[in-house]
Each structure stands twice: as C-alpha cells, then as structure tokens.
Design a protein around this motif. Structure first.
Motif, PDB file in Angstrom:
ATOM      1  N   LEU A  46       0.837  -1.202   0.000  1.00 23.70           N
ATOM      2  CA  LEU A  46       0.000   0.000   0.000  1.00 23.70           C
ATOM      3  C   LEU A  46       0.876   1.257   0.000  1.00 23.70           C
ATOM      4  N   ALA A  47       1.921   1.238   0.844  1.00 22.92           N
ATOM      5  CA  ALA A  47       2.810   2.399   0.926  1.00 22.92           C
ATOM      6  C   ALA A  47       3.484   2.663  -0.422  1.00 22.92           C
ATOM      7  N   TYR A  48       3.896   1.609  -1.105  1.00 22.08           N
ATOM      8  CA  TYR A  48       4.577   1.785  -2.393  1.00 22.08           C
ATOM      9  C   TYR A  48       3.611   2.208  -3.489  1.00 22.08           C
ATOM     10  N   VAL A  49       2.384   1.692  -3.429  1.00 20.83           N
ATOM     11  CA  VAL A  49       1.399   2.122  -4.415  1.00 20.83           C
ATOM     12  C   VAL A  49       1.135   3.618  -4.248  1.00 20.83           C
ATOM     13  N   LEU A  50       1.027   4.051  -2.998  1.00 20.80           N
ATOM     14  CA  LEU A  50       0.761   5.472  -2.749  1.00 20.80           C
ATOM     15  C   LEU A  50       1.904   6.353  -3.231  1.00 20.80           C
ATOM     16  N   THR A  51       3.145   5.851  -3.157  1.00 22.33           N
ATOM     17  CA  THR A  51       4.291   6.690  -3.535  1.00 22.33           C
ATOM     18  C   THR A  51       4.750   6.436  -4.970  1.00 22.33           C
ATOM     19  N   GLY A  52       4.122   5.472  -5.641  1.00 21.28           N
ATOM     20  CA  GLY A  52       4.363   5.331  -7.082  1.00 21.28           C
ATOM     21  C   GLY A  52       5.567   4.507  -7.470  1.00 21.28           C
ATOM     22  N   ARG A  53       5.857   3.470  -6.700  1.00 19.23           N
ATOM     23  CA  ARG A  53       7.013   2.647  -7.038  1.00 19.23           C
ATOM     24  C   ARG A  53       6.731   1.779  -8.262  1.00 19.23           C
ATOM     25  N   ASP A  54       7.748   1.641  -9.122  1.00 20.56           N
ATOM     26  CA  ASP A  54       7.648   0.768 -10.301  1.00 20.56           C
ATOM     27  C   ASP A  54       7.346  -0.659  -9.884  1.00 20.56           C
ATOM     28  N   PRO A  75       6.708   9.592  -8.973  1.00 19.60           N
ATOM     29  CA  PRO A  75       7.086   9.595  -7.556  1.00 19.60           C
ATOM     30  C   PRO A  75       7.538  10.968  -7.081  1.00 19.60           C
ATOM     31  N   GLU A  76       8.335  11.679  -7.924  1.00 19.00           N
ATOM     32  CA  GLU A  76       8.859  12.964  -7.459  1.00 19.00           C
ATOM     33  C   GLU A  76       7.782  14.043  -7.422  1.00 19.00           C
ATOM     34  N   GLN A  77       6.763  13.908  -8.308  1.00 17.48           N
ATOM     35  CA  GLN A  77       5.644  14.862  -8.235  1.00 17.48           C
ATOM     36  C   GLN A  77       4.862  14.647  -6.940  1.00 17.48           C
ATOM     37  N   ARG A  78       4.669  13.377  -6.583  1.00 12.80           N
ATOM     38  CA  ARG A  78       3.951  13.082  -5.329  1.00 12.80           C
ATOM     39  C   ARG A  78       4.725  13.643  -4.151  1.00 12.80           C
ATOM     40  N   ALA A  79       6.066  13.495  -4.194  1.00 14.72           N
ATOM     41  CA  ALA A  79       6.892  14.045  -3.116  1.00 14.72           C
ATOM     42  C   ALA A  79       6.717  15.554  -3.078  1.00 14.72           C
ATOM     43  N   GLY A  80       6.717  16.167  -4.249  1.00 17.12           N
ATOM     44  CA  GLY A  80       6.546  17.611  -4.323  1.00 17.12           C
ATOM     45  C   GLY A  80       5.191  18.040  -3.763  1.00 17.12           C
ATOM     46  N   GLU A  81       4.202  17.170  -3.899  1.00 19.54           N
ATOM     47  CA  GLU A  81       2.865  17.455  -3.366  1.00 19.54           C
ATOM     48  C   GLU A  81       2.788  17.161  -1.873  1.00 19.54           C
ATOM     49  N   GLY A  82       3.906  16.814  -1.283  1.00 18.52           N
ATOM     50  CA  GLY A  82       3.933  16.665   0.165  1.00 18.52           C
ATOM     51  C   GLY A  82       3.760  15.247   0.674  1.00 18.52           C
ATOM     52  N   MET A  83       3.937  14.272  -0.206  1.00 12.17           N
ATOM     53  CA  MET A  83       3.808  12.881   0.226  1.00 12.17           C
ATOM     54  C   MET A  83       5.179  12.364   0.619  1.00 12.17           C
ATOM     55  N   PHE A  84       5.276  11.784   1.806  1.00 17.80           N
ATOM     56  CA  PHE A  84       6.568  11.300   2.291  1.00 17.80           C
ATOM     57  C   PHE A  84       6.428   9.878   2.795  1.00 17.80           C
ATOM     58  N   LEU A  85       7.374   9.034   2.407  1.00 21.89           N
ATOM     59  CA  LEU A  85       7.375   7.669   2.922  1.00 21.89           C
ATOM     60  C   LEU A  85       8.637   7.427   3.733  1.00 21.89           C
ATOM     61  N   ALA A  86       8.451   7.049   5.003  1.00 21.68           N
ATOM     62  CA  ALA A  86       9.591   6.557   5.778  1.00 21.68           C
ATOM     63  C   ALA A  86       9.669   5.069   5.471  1.00 21.68           C
ATOM     64  N   PHE A  87      10.720   4.670   4.780  1.00 22.59           N
ATOM     65  CA  PHE A  87      10.816   3.308   4.257  1.00 22.59           C
ATOM     66  C   PHE A  87      10.976   2.277   5.368  1.00 22.59           C
ATOM     67  N   GLN A  88      10.369   1.120   5.147  1.00 20.25           N
ATOM     68  CA  GLN A  88      10.588   0.023   6.090  1.00 20.25           C
ATOM     69  C   GLN A  88      12.063  -0.393   6.046  1.00 20.25           C
TER      70      GLN A  88
END
Ligand code: ADP
Ligand code: MG
Lengths: 252, 451, 487
Positions: A46-54, A75-88
């Motif tokens: 779910l976390a990767y789908v939200l952040t756009g991982r290949d 992925p970088e546009q999502r980051a720019g929109e304020g989405m952040f993932l602290a990776f497992q």
C-alpha cells in the motif's frame, strides 16, 4: 477539503500476484491513522502504491489526494505534493553525503512548489535546528546516506528527513520495528511535531507500543488485501491482546 | 627416460593422424570422418598454442615440444589390483578404468544398479551404437573462441579413440558415485593419447562422477583429454576430478558443459600432479535458471606448471555461477588462473561470482591471474576477486606463540586455506580422500621447510 | 554534489546540444599539406626550428611507424584509419611566437573565455589559488600564463617546442626515456609528428607554488593533434598538474595521439589530473575524437610518488592506460579513474603498475559507467617482479550499467613473482539500483537528478582526488555525460 487521502476499491498486483484486493480508506485532513496487520498482508505494498514505485501495478480502483487523482503522478511529483514515505528498509546510497542528499531533495521539492531554493547557509541552519530538536547526532548527517548505519540509525535518519521535508501526508512503514525505547520516542516526537490541522499521517505498525506515544485518530486492520476492521485507538490495544488470528480465519 | 630425437611439432601430430586416419574407431562413419577432418584441419591451422593466442598467454608447451611422442598402442600391461582408488569399495556404484586412454575394465560394484544408466567406452559405442553420439561429440566446441583458442581440443577431436560414455535416462538418480580411473602408463617411448568422454544427463537425472587421474612410474606421457557434457532440464551433475598424474606427465583437459533449464553442474578440480597441466572448462548456461558451481584447488612444487582456465557463458535469464579456486605454489612452480564470466544480452537477472586466491610459498614461485568479466546485460550482479600473497603473518605468529613450530604452523594454515574449497563438496565420501591428498602433499619434500 | 540540480538546468538550457564545447573558432590558420611523409616530418621540425638530433629522432620514429602493426588487443572497433587523409600541422596564423599575452589574437582569447579557461593572469590572481595555464590550440601552444612567477622558483613551465630551444639538455635526457618511440604504433606516430605540448621541470626541493594546467583544444577540421608532455620532478619536489581537452563537433573522426611522460626522482611527487572531454560524437555515433594516448610515469627515485587521476567522459574511442613504473624503493603509484561512456562511445582504459623496487605500493580505483549503446573495458596489469620485496597492490574496479544495450568489461592481468608481495583485486558489475533511484525520487528528485546523484556517489572516491577547481567541473560533467540515458 475534508479528506486528504481517499482510497476507493484499490486493487494492486506485484509480479502478477494480486496483493491489494479492494481496499477502501479515507484519511481526513489533520488526522493520524494507524494501519496494523499481519506480515505479508500488503501494508508495504500500500505504501509503495501510494508513492508510485515501479512494479506495483494498480488494476482497479482509484486514489484521490487533495481531491485529485494521485496515481498519474510520478514519484517525485507526489513528493513535491507533500507525500513522504519513511521506508521500512531505508536504502543505502554510497558516496552521497546525507546533507547533500537532503539539500537536493528539499530544494527539488521547493522548486516544484515554486519556492526559492535554500542556500547552503540557510540549509545548514535548518539542519542544525532539526537535529537538535530530535536529539540526533551531527555525525549521522555527515555520513553517506544510510551506509553502514545500524537499523536504529536508519530509522532515525528517516525521521530526520521527514522533519526537514515537512510533508503534508507522512506514511511511516514500520518505522518502530527494532527500535529501543529512546529511539521510539524520537520517532514519536518527529510525528507529533508535525501534527497540524493541515497535515495527516499514516502509521504502519505491528505493535501497539508506538501508538502509546502517537495517539491515532483511527486504527485499521489490513488483512488479505483489504481493510478488515476499523476502530478507535482501543482497537490497537485489543489487537495486541488477541493477535491477528481472528482475521486469518475470517478471510479464509 | 629416452628423449626422442625428433621433438614434437604440430606437424608430427598431423602426420600421426594421417597414418591412423583409416584405423581410428568409427572410420566408416561419414559424420565422424567429417568431424575428425575438421578437427585436424583446425589444429593444423592453429598449430601448437603459442604466445600469440590470448587464451594461452601464460602457458608454454615447451615440455611437450622438447620430447617426441608416439601414439599409445593398446598393449600397456597394468596390474589392475594395485590401482589406488579414491573411494572405499562400498561407496562406489561403478568403477571404470582406462589405461593410456583405453577402456580396460568396467565394473558394477554393487548388484542393485538402477535401470537407465548406460556406461561404457567410446570405442565400443562407436562400434555398436554410434548414431546417438553424432549430436553430442563436439557440439559446444564450435564458438569462435573455442575454434581459435582450443587447438588441442581440435587435436583430440581428430585423434580420439576411446573414453567414457555415460548416459543417465530421464528421472534416474544414480545414488552412488561413478568412479573413473585414468591411468597413464608410459612405455619405453613417451606416448600420447587423446581420451574423449561424453556425459549426458536426461531431464531430471542425477549423477556423481569422480575422475581420478594417476600415472605409473616417472616416464613422460601426454594425456590430451576432451569431455562433452550435456545436462538436460532439471538434471544435476556432480563432477569431481583429481589430477595426480606422474611427475613428467603433460595433462591437458578440455571440458565443454551445456546446461538446459534449471540444470545444475557442480564441478570440482584438485590439481596436484603432472609436469605441465591445463584444465580448461567452458560452461554454457543455456537454459533459464541453470546454475554452475566450479571450484578447485591446486598444489604445485618443483618445476610444475598448472593452468586453470574457465569460461562461463550466461546465455539465459536468471542463471547463476559461483567459482572459487585456491592454490599454493612452492619452489619454482608456476600457476595460471584465467577465469572469464560472460553475461550475454538475454541473460538478465543473472549473477556470477568468482574468486581466485593463491599463496606463493617460495621466492621463485610465480602466479599469473586473469579474472575477467564481460557483461552485456544490465540487470546483473557480477563480481570477481583475486588475491596473491604469502601466508598470513599474524596467523602464523599466533600459532607459533602457542608453541607450534613454524613448519607445522605453515602446514596447518595451508591445509585450512585449501580445505575451504573441499568442504563444499556434496559427495561427502570424497572429502577424506581429498583432505588426505592435501596432507600427503604437505608431507612431501619441499624447499619450504628448509631452514 | 550540489552540482546535479544546477547541471540539469544547464542541460535543459542546452536543449539538444549537450556538448557545450562544440563550437568552431573562425581563425586563419597555417597548415602543412595533407598527409604524412618524411617531408611532413621535416616540415614540422623545420617549423619548430629544431636541432638536427631531434629531426633524426623523429625520422627514425617515422620509419619505425611505417612498419608497426596497429594494436589489436583492445576491445574497440573502428574502420581503418586513413593516415593520409589528415593534416599533421595546423597553427593560427597570428601565432608567430607571441611572448606576451597582449599579443594573442583576440579571437583566441574569446575562444578560451568561452571554454572557461582564463588566459589573463590578473583574473586568476583575484582568486584564492592560482592556476598557471598552457593553452594548446591545434598544433601549437598559444599562451602560457604565470611564467614569470614560476621562474622565480626555478620552475620551468613552457611549450615543449620552446623547451627544445631553451633547455635542450633536459629534453634530450628525458624525451622518450619513459615511453620509447617504438612502444606502440600510436606513441610512435606521436614521436614522429608531435607538434606541441607542455614541458615542466620542478627543481630540487621545490614545491610548485600553483597548479599547472594545460588546456588542449582541437579546432581545425581533419587535423590530428599529437601533443607531447614531458614533466620532470627533481628530487624532493612536488607538482600538481591538470589537463583538460575539448574539440568542436564535427562529423568526421579526428585523431588525437598524445604521449605524456612523467619522471619522479627521489622523494618527488607528481599528481596528474585529467578531465577528458573531447567531442564524443553525436547520439548515433557519428563523428568524435579517437583518443589514443600513451601516458606513463617512472618513479625513478626512492620514495617517489606518481598519482594519476582521470575523468574520461569524451571521445568516440578512448584507448588509454596511464601507468607507473615503480623503480625506486618505497615508491608509490596511484590510478584513480572515472570513465563514462554513453550513446556509441567506446573506451578501453586502465593502467599498468609495474613493481620493480622494494616495498613499492600501488592503488587502483576504477569506476566505469556505461549507458546507451556504449562499450567500456577496464584493462589493467599489476606486475610484481621477483625483486619487489614487500610490494603491495590493491585494486578496486566497479562498473555500473544503465540500460540493457551497453556493455561493461573487466580484464585485469595479475602477475606476481614475489612471495612477500600482496596483491588484491576486486571487481563488481551491476546495474544502477532501482531501490536507490526510487528512494531519491520519493524524496522529490527527478529521475535524471537521481541518476546523477547516485552516479556521483559511485564516483566519489575518485572525484575527491581532483583539485577543488576541477572537482566541481567534473561532477557537472558526470551528469551531463549521462543525459538522455534514462527514461
Ligand atoms: N517484489 C515482490 N514480488 C513478489 N511478491 C512480493 C513482492 N513484494 C511483496 N510481495 C508479496 O506481497 C505480499 C505483501 O507484502 P508486503 O506488502 O511487504 O506485506 P507487509 O508489509 O504487510 O508485511 C507478501 O505476500 C509478499 O510476499
Ligand atoms: Mg512491510
């Protein structure tokens, strides 16, 4: 706008294997939600789908973020929109100093939002302030990104990045796993410091322990690719006692 | 040892072939005749390998060229009771003996042999049932690199008379190792022989083959072996070889291995005998998911020259290879390690790892190593490492500080260094023989222990 | 590292033209007739007013060259070179030996300004550290800065043609002593027709007060460049020398066959850095420089040290093995290399470390990045002779692949005849990590910036060896060279 993130009937596959099978989840702006669930239930997916991982292929459903379609963004546009993932499992990048990495990331996001980049001095100041607030040693930021870091140091580094990037939606994927109590408090402080009416967070965790320090507005159980149950913070305590066995059977 | 007046040249072999051409096994088979003619033509064109051939950069055939060799006849008299076997009688399924490249004995040591194992000699097979051999012999020696870099394999193809033929039928597991003993028995004149082995494992088959090469007496002989191995889908071959030829022997062995989908080749070479030896192994990982382990150890002293040359071609996706060679070189001996891993364009998600470690034990010993990576696919993980040095001084001091005399301490460390390659061998019954082989070597005379 | 974002901006500004040094200077030139013959060799020698011994030396090399075969072992392919289809001498007309910077053709000054090379001393004096520059334009040196300041210390830094006139004893003693004319066909050609290049002599005990730098520029069409650099560090001296190169974008291939010889005497240290950015050809492999270079240093003295650092991003074909002959006891050789090949570039590069003296040490760090349809080979030799007691070598060779149409090859030769020597070689090849790229992109970096960041990290150990002024430039170059390799 009242909900920051709206996931509707989300189906996703990894390597051709269906993992998420009709997941619905709404996170209103300003709220902190927790997702719990057994190993392999699809939390990281779910976390990767939200952040756009290949490689994480959405086959059905939609995700709205700030009311707009999230899934078409890079992925970088999502980051720019304020989405952040602290990776497992935070990734090592040999040869790249932590400070350089953070400065590049911060300025890339600022540029995306049409803000001026921070110069070297401003950035160092910001960095100093954040490390001090979180009680993270200077040494950590001088080293190469995650290279040779202990498990705990890697998690702390994720929290430091989050503090500096100040995301609108922070997703923390088992950031508490394997941490001692002091490190756990750093994580909690990092999240709590960001709590604001215009920010939300999604805390993925196995244990109720972290939720003693970050009190969630809602708790969801993810099992077999869907939200199997939702409730208030007391749900976490109940799960801690009963385990996930009930969900394994329910879906079987 | 009588040295022949006329030294060996490429021409002398070509002449020998000319004389033998019509009497070689299978002389009446058109396909075989063509194969042999192609072999001799290629050999005549390339000549004996010299410094200009990159694949032979570090190995000169001077010991071969100095002496004249005659083709081995069928007559060598050898008392088979005295042959040293590596494996205890009870641990072997079959024992096959070749003397100067000719099949002498093929014994089934245990009564309950599984069906579906065909084991015998090449000469017999060419006489009685040659057709299945046509597609197998030399099938992988035709790439540009093999054609230009393997003149002695071409010579073998022209001159082959006998050798091991093993075929394991679909799904058959041969539980006990098949031991093959190759005896070099020099006569009054130095002899040359060119054994050719063929191993085919059909889908799902499993077998362990242990080759033991030994020499009788101190005379010179030239063993120029060739081996074709094909491992079909899901089959697994464990192939262990101990090269302990006589002190004046010249031992050249060229092995081609081809693997189909999910097949496994597990090869091991212990090289300690012969004046001059070269083990050249070429592995084609042609089927998706196939895997190759190639390990070995060498121990050299005196004026021995040992060349280990391996090439591993990853041709299909998700193939993997692991290779570790370790050696110790004493006196004026010289070792050569050349290992190439090539990952071709279609072999995505493959990995290849290789390690070569050598210890120089004397001031006049020498090692030349050329590990090579050739990568044409991007989604790969490949590595190689090579080290050369003396024994670890700290470890040596540590042992001596515990009261162990230096010579004994050195032996302990050398043994431990080499043992690492042996410990991975799947045929456990073989490990004691290999370890004692190392122990035996360490006990031998050497300049190293002199004050 | 901050360079990567800036770089992307630059790249975007440049649009299609990623090679920013591709312009041509319109200047009147004097050229020798096309083709190669004894007469051309004599012409060059006469132009330079050389002594008879040097003309003889050149002619001997030329005759040898006619007989020599092309080296065939490198992993590069190109059609046979037509040596008669090239010019071997080309010089700006106005350049009849100006000795003051004021006399330089303003067109040339503008050229070097555009290339970012300061030919005005005062400009650089304002900076913190000085860099003295020798600028070589096609076949001749057009300017050398800071000569006066260097002379105060006894440092000689001048075009080699000038050194042949002014310091014949030094040139005669050392020229060809490290790379003999018959070493290989390309070095032999250079010996016959070399036109200019730099000469450096650092006297005993002198620490050269500033970085020395030569900037090579090929401008004229169909012209080969054959420069010769000779650098001598006398006992106890130190020098850091930088070299940069560019050429216009042209559709035909141009030959660059240089020879560099370094000599370090007792306790001397030479640090030699190169940023090679010759025109690499276009996206489809048309045009570009053939960069066939022989660079070798001799650590003749005890405790001497030669360190090569190279960043190789340009040229259609690179054939280059900066090497060290470690003769003096305790001498040290180093080779730090970043090579980037993209599109249809080919590079076969590496080093040789020849250990002869006792306790000699060498270190090799090679980072190769291959993208597009490029083929890259690391080729290295570590040789420990029987007398090299206690010699040590450590080699680390890493290759990174970007895209599935390129190749990366590693061919080390290790030869040891001494038991007390320790040689360690490690090599890895892998693709650029998807995990790393995603991690960067999740933090907001574009894919191209992410690649630049990861690759710069991968090369860091080598880039750190460069003098500050070059390091930033080199980082940008790393990013620009990979432009278009992803996505
Ligand atoms: N790259 C992958 N390829 C194939 N299966 C995967 C991959 N990543 C995860 N999975 C599978 O997807 C399921 C969900 O994994 P994940 O999202 O990591 O679970 P969680 O984070 O809840 O433990 C698991 O069965 C896991 O094995
Ligand atoms: Mg997970």
């Amino acid at each position: 706008m009242d909900s920051l993130l709206e996931i509707k009937n989300l189906h996703a596959r990894v390597d051709g294997k269906p993992i998420l099978k009709g997941l619905d989840l709404v996170i209103p702006t300003g709220e902190v939600h927790a997702i719990m669930g057994p190993n392999g239930s699809g939390k990281s997916t779910l976390a990767y789908v939200l952040t756009g991982r290949d490689g994480y292929e959405v086959t059905e459903g939609e995700v709205l973020y700030k009311g707009r379609d999230l899934l078409t963004l890079t992925p970088e546009q999502r980051a720019g929109e304020g989405m952040f993932l602290a990776f497992q499992y935070p990734v090592e990048i040999p040869g790249v100093p932590n400070t350089t990495f953070l400065k590049e990331a911060l300025n890339a996001q600022r540029k995306y939002r049409g803000e001026d980049p921070l110069d070297a001095m401003e950035f160092v100041k910001l960095m100093r302030r954040k490390t001090k607030e979180l009680g993270i040693s200077d040494d950590l930021i001088k080293r190469q990104v995650n290279v040779g870091f202990s498990g705990g140091e890697k998690k702390r580094n994720e929290v430091l990045q989050m503090a500096i990037l100040e995301p609108t939606l922070a997703v923390l994927d088992e950031t508490d796993s394997g941490l001692d109590i002091d490190a756990l408090k750093i994580v909690a402080e990092g999240v709590n410091a960001l709590r604001a009416p215009d920010r939300s967070a999604l805390i993925i965790t196995h244990y109720q322990r972290l939720l003693e320090y970050i009190v969630p507005d809602r708790v969801h159980v993810l099992a077999h690719g869907r939200i199997a149950r939702s409730g208030g913070k007391e749900l976490a305590i109940e799960l801690e006692r009963t385990g996930y066995a009930a969900f394994a059977e329910a879906a079987a | 040892m009588p040295e022949s007046a006329s030294p060996t040249t490429a021409q002398s072999f070509v002449a020998q072939f000319g004389a033998l051409r019509d009497t070689l096994p299978g002389a009446g088979l058109p396909w075989l005749r063509e194969l042999r003619e192609d072999g001799i033509a290629r050999f005549a064109k390339l000549g004996l390998p010299g410094p200009k051939v990159e694949a032979w950069k570090y190995t000169r055939l001077r010991p071969l060229e100095r002496i004249g060799f005659v083709p081995a006849g069928a007559a060598a008299q050898v008392d088979l009771d005295k042959l040293p076997a590596l494996l205890p009688h009870t641990g072997v399924g079959h024992r096959v003996v070749f003397v100067n490249g000719r099949l002498r004995q093929c014994l089934a040591l245990l009564a309950d042999q599984p069906e579906g194992v065909e084991l015998g000699g090449l000469a017999d097979a060419l006489r009685h049932d040659p057709d299945p051999l046509a597609a197998e012999l030399g099938r992988n020696g035709n790439g540009a690199r093999a054609r230009d870099g393997q003149p002695l394999f071409a010579l073998n193809t022209a001159m082959m008379q006998d050798g091991l033929v093993l075929r394991v039928r679909r799904g058959i597991s041969v539980a006990l190792p098949i031991e093959v003993i190759y005896v070099g028995a020099p006569g009054p004149e130095p002899v040359a022989f060119h054994p050719r082995n063929l191993i085919v494992l059909e889908p799902g088959a499993r077998a362990t083959v242990v080759e033991h090469h030994i020499g009788l007496g101190a005379g010179a002989y030239f063993a120029n072996g060739g081996t074709d191995i094909r491992i079909e889908e899901g089959a697994q071959l464990h192939h262990y070889k101990i090269q302990d030829e006589g002190p004046e022997a010249i031992h050249i062995a060229t092995t081609h291995v081809e693997l189909a989908r999910d097949a496994l080749y597990d090869g091991f070479i212990l090289s300690k005998g012969a004046r001059l030896s070269r083990q050249e192994v070429a592995v084609q990982l042609a089927g998706e998911g196939s895997e190759c382990h190639l390990n070995g150890a060498y121990m050299l002293r005196g004026e021995q020259h040992c060349d280990i040359t391996t090439t591993i071609d990853h041709l299909a996706p998700r193939t993997s290879s692991r290779e570790v060679f370790k050696g110790v070189i004493d006196d004026q001996a010289r070792a050569v390690f050349q290992g190439r891993i090539t990952v071709h364009r279609d072999a995505q998600q493959s990995n290849g790892h290789q390690l070569s470690k050598a210890l120089l034990l004397s001031d006049r010993a020498e090692i030349d190593a050329k590990p090579e990576l050739e990568i044409f696919a991007d989604d790969v993980k490949c590595s190689h490492g090579a080290t050369v040095g003396d024994l670890d001084r700290d470890a040596l001091f540590y042992l001596r500080a515990r009261g162990i005399p230096e010579a004994a301490a050195r032996d302990i460390l050398i043994e431990a260094f080499l043992a690492e390659t042996i410990n991975n061998i799947a045929a456990e019954g073989l490990c004691p023989a290999l370890m004692s082989s190392i122990g035996h070597w360490l006990g031998g005379t050497t300049g190293r222990t002199e004050p | 590292m901050a360079a990567s974002i800036e770089t992307t901006q630059q790249v975007q500004e440049m649009g299609e033209r990623t090679y920013k040094y591709g312009f041509v200077t319109e200047i009147e030139t004097e050229t020798a007739p096309k083709g190669l013959s004894e007469d051309i060799v004599r012409f060059i020698s006469a132009k330079k007013e050389e002594p008879a011994w040097l003309l003889e030396w050149r002619l001997k090399a030329y005759r040898r060259w006619l007989e020599m075969p092309e080296p065939k072992w490198a992993n590069v392919t190109f059609p046979p070179i037509d040596y008669q289809d090239s010019y071997y001498y080309s010089a700006p007309k106005t350049m009849d030996g100006p000795n003051s910077l004021d006399e330089i053709d303003p067109e040339l000054l503008r050229t070097y300004e555009k290339l970012g090379i300061p030919l005005k001393e005062q400009e650089i004096l304002a900076g913190v550290t000085g860099v003295a520059v020798d600028a070589v334009f096609d076949s001749v040196s057009v300017a050398t800065t800071f000569k006066g300041k260097l002379e105060e210390q006894g440092v000689i830094f001048c075009p080699i043609s000038e050194a042949i006139r002014e310091h014949p004893e030094l040139v005669r003693k050392y020229l060809g002593s490290v790379v003999p004319p018959g070493d290989n066909k390309h070095a032999c050609l250079n010996s016959a027709v070399f036109t200019d290049g730099s000469f450096v002599y650092i006297p005993k005990g002198v620490r050269c007060p500033m970085e020395l730098s030569t900037y090579f520029r090929i401008n004229a069409a169909n012209t080969g460049q054959f420069e010769r650099t000779l650098l001598i560090a006398d006992a106890g001296s130190y020098v850091s020398y930088l070299e940069g190169c560019t050429a216009p974008m042209r559709d035909e291939n141009q030959l660059h066959a240089a020879v560099v010889e370094l000599i370090a005497l007792d306790d001397a240290e030479i640090k030699y850095s190169t940023v090679q950015n010759w025109y690499p050809g276009d996206k489809n492999g048309k045009g570009g420089i053939y960069n066939f270079v022989t660079k070798r240093g001799a650590c003749r003295g005890r405790n001497s040290k030669i360190s090569w650092t190279q960043v190789e991003t340009g040229s259609a074909i690179t054939w280059k093995y900066p090497s060290c002959i470690l003769q003096g006891d305790n001498s040290v050789g180093e080779f730090y290399s970043v090579a980037i090949t993209n599109n249809y570039q080919q590079a076969d590069t590496g080093t040789k470390m020849i250990h002869i003296g006792k306790n000699t040490r060498s270190r090799i760090v090679s980072k190769g990045i291959s993208a597009g349809h490029a083929q890259q080979t690391y080729r290295g030799l570590v040789k420990i002779s029987a007398k090299a007691e206690g010699a040590r070598n450590h080699t680390q060779c890493d290759s990174l692949l970007i895209g599935d149409r390129c190749g990366a090859h590693t061919v080390p030769y290790i030869e040891s005849k001494n038991r007390s020597a320790i040689v360690e070689h490690e090599a890895t090849t892998s693709k650029i990590s998807e995990d790393q790229l995603f991690y960067c992109r999740q933090r907001g970096l574009s894919e191209e910036d992410a690649v630049a960041l990861v690759v710069n990290g991968f090369c860091r150990e080598v880039l750190q060896q460069l003098p500050m002024e070059f390091a930033v430039e080199a980082q940008k170059l790393v990013s620009i060279s990979l432009e278009g390799s992803v996505g």
